[in-house]
Write a protein that holds these residues in place. Structure first.
Motif, short mmCIF file in Angstrom:
data_model
loop_
_atom_site.label_atom_id
_atom_site.label_comp_id
_atom_site.label_asym_id
_atom_site.label_seq_id
_atom_site.Cartn_x
_atom_site.Cartn_y
_atom_site.Cartn_z
N UNK A 251 0.75 -1.20 0.01
CA UNK A 251 0.09 0.09 -0.26
C UNK A 251 0.89 1.15 -0.11
N UNK A 252 1.96 1.22 0.84
CA UNK A 252 3.04 2.41 0.69
C UNK A 252 3.40 2.49 -0.79
N UNK A 253 3.72 1.29 -1.39
CA UNK A 253 4.06 1.64 -2.84
C UNK A 253 3.20 2.11 -3.56
N UNK A 254 1.70 1.78 -3.56
CA UNK A 254 0.65 2.24 -4.36
C UNK A 254 0.60 3.72 -4.10
N UNK A 255 0.92 4.16 -2.79
CA UNK A 255 0.72 5.50 -2.59
C UNK A 255 2.12 6.61 -3.08
N UNK A 256 3.12 5.82 -2.95
CA UNK A 256 4.42 6.55 -3.47
C UNK A 256 4.49 6.92 -5.15
N UNK B 126 9.10 14.41 -9.15
CA UNK B 126 10.13 15.30 -8.68
C UNK B 126 10.26 15.48 -7.09
N UNK B 127 9.45 14.70 -6.22
CA UNK B 127 9.29 14.63 -4.95
C UNK B 127 9.69 13.46 -4.30
N UNK B 128 10.09 12.62 -5.07
CA UNK B 128 10.49 11.06 -4.75
C UNK B 128 11.86 11.09 -4.04
N UNK B 129 12.90 11.99 -4.32
CA UNK B 129 14.00 12.24 -3.39
C UNK B 129 13.75 12.42 -2.12
N UNK B 130 12.72 13.54 -1.81
CA UNK B 130 12.50 13.90 -0.43
C UNK B 130 11.54 12.77 0.41
N UNK B 131 10.99 12.15 -0.23
CA UNK B 131 9.94 11.08 0.04
C UNK B 131 10.83 10.19 0.75
N UNK C 118 12.47 2.31 -1.71
CA UNK C 118 12.61 3.15 -2.94
C UNK C 118 14.00 2.44 -3.50
N UNK C 119 14.75 1.33 -2.87
CA UNK C 119 15.66 0.86 -3.44
C UNK C 119 15.17 -0.91 -3.86
N UNK C 120 13.84 -0.98 -3.59
CA UNK C 120 13.40 -2.41 -4.23
C UNK C 120 12.67 -2.34 -5.56
N UNK C 121 13.11 -3.69 -6.20
CA UNK C 121 12.36 -3.76 -7.55
C UNK C 121 10.93 -3.42 -7.35
N UNK C 122 10.27 -3.89 -6.47
CA UNK C 122 8.89 -3.86 -6.46
C UNK C 122 8.29 -2.46 -6.84
N UNK C 123 8.74 -1.47 -6.04
CA UNK C 123 8.27 -0.09 -6.37
C UNK C 123 8.69 0.42 -7.62
N UNK C 124 9.73 0.14 -8.12
CA UNK C 124 10.09 0.51 -9.42
C UNK C 124 9.15 -0.25 -10.53
N UNK C 125 8.94 -1.41 -10.49
CA UNK C 125 8.15 -2.07 -11.28
C UNK C 125 6.52 -1.46 -11.42
N UNK C 126 6.05 -1.08 -9.92
CA UNK C 126 5.02 -0.49 -9.68
C UNK C 126 5.03 1.01 -10.55
N UNK C 127 5.97 1.78 -10.47
CA UNK C 127 6.35 2.95 -11.16
C UNK C 127 6.31 2.95 -12.62
N UNK C 128 6.87 1.62 -13.19
CA UNK C 128 6.73 1.68 -14.62
C UNK C 128 5.51 1.40 -15.13
#
Length: 236
Positions: free
Chosen positions: A24-29, A35-40, A51-61
């Motif tokens: 759920x955190x990933x879905x929010x992020x 532009x705000x991801x660095x601060x988050x 933010x180092x995990x593949x799960x977040x970047x797969x979801x972002x893609x």
């Protein structure tokens, strides 16, 4: 003090938001502006790890570039990389190169490859090798020599434009200017626009950095390649 207490409350284990499961955190992020991801990611260690995990970047893609998953074939010498790099490549292609077609991800990876190779602090590879790798990448994708040359020029110009105004960039541009492309056949020679932009940045953005001897040597080199020489390059 009040602001510090608010932050402590936000990050405390009793605060409901930090008790959300990771998915759920990933879905929010991924719905937060990029532009705000660095601060988050700096809020706490757990968020930084997400933010180092593949799960977040797969979801972002999937969220930001839903068609990217359809690209199966990956030819050429420049590697594709994991999900985070794929996201960075697609973002660069869309926001920097202004591309949005079947070659956008490959062009984005090529942009990242060239930028990283040129920014190697010790000794970057010769520009002819880098340019040849880019040309081979696009030819491997089935593009003509003319199209490969056009895309390579676009990427070179974008990288040169996005270099910071610092001493390392000055030394790099000076090296690129002196290397030239005299003995490289088409399409392995850099375009006229790319060579022009290298000299233009040197004589405008870095004019005050030159030792006198280097300035005259580089000006002589410029006069051999370009006519007429812009007045701004001459300092007036």
């Amino acid at each position: 003090m009040e602001e510090e207490r608010s932050k402590a409350t936000l990050l405390s284990l009793d605060y409901p938001f930090v008790k959300l499961p990771d998915h759920l955190m990933i879905e929010i992020f991924v719905r937060v502006p990029f532009s705000d991801w660095g601060q988050v990611s700096c809020v706490n260690k757990h968020w930084a790890n997400l933010f180092r995990e593949e799960c977040l970047w797969n979801a972002a893609l999937v969220k930001c570039f839903p068609l990217a998953s359809l690209a199966k074939r990956w030819p050429g010498p420049i590697p594709r990389g994991p999900s985070k790099r794929r996201f960075s490549a697609l973002y660069a292609s869309k926001c920097i190169l202004q591309l949005d077609d079947e070659l956008s991800e490959i062009a984005g990876h090529t942009y990242l490859y060239l930028k990283e190779q040129l920014e190697i602090s010790t000794m970057p590879p010769p520009s002819g090798i880098l340019h040849g790798t880019i040309i081979d990448q696009f030819i491997a994708c089935g593009k003509s020599r003319d199209k490969a040359h056009e895309l390579a020029s676009l990427i070179w110009l974008a990288v040169i434009e996005n270099m910071e105004d610092n001493h390392q960039t000055f030394l790099l541009l000076k090296r690129l200017a002196f290397e030239g492309d005299v003995f490289l056949p088409y399409p392995y020679s850099r375009s006229y626009k790319v060579q022009w932009r290298i000299f233009e940045r040197l004589f405008t953005d870095f004019r005050d950095c030159f030792p006198q001897s280097d300035y005259y040597d580089l000006m002589a080199c410029a006069k051999q390649r370009f006519q007429p020489i812009p007045a701004a390059w001459l300092g007036y």
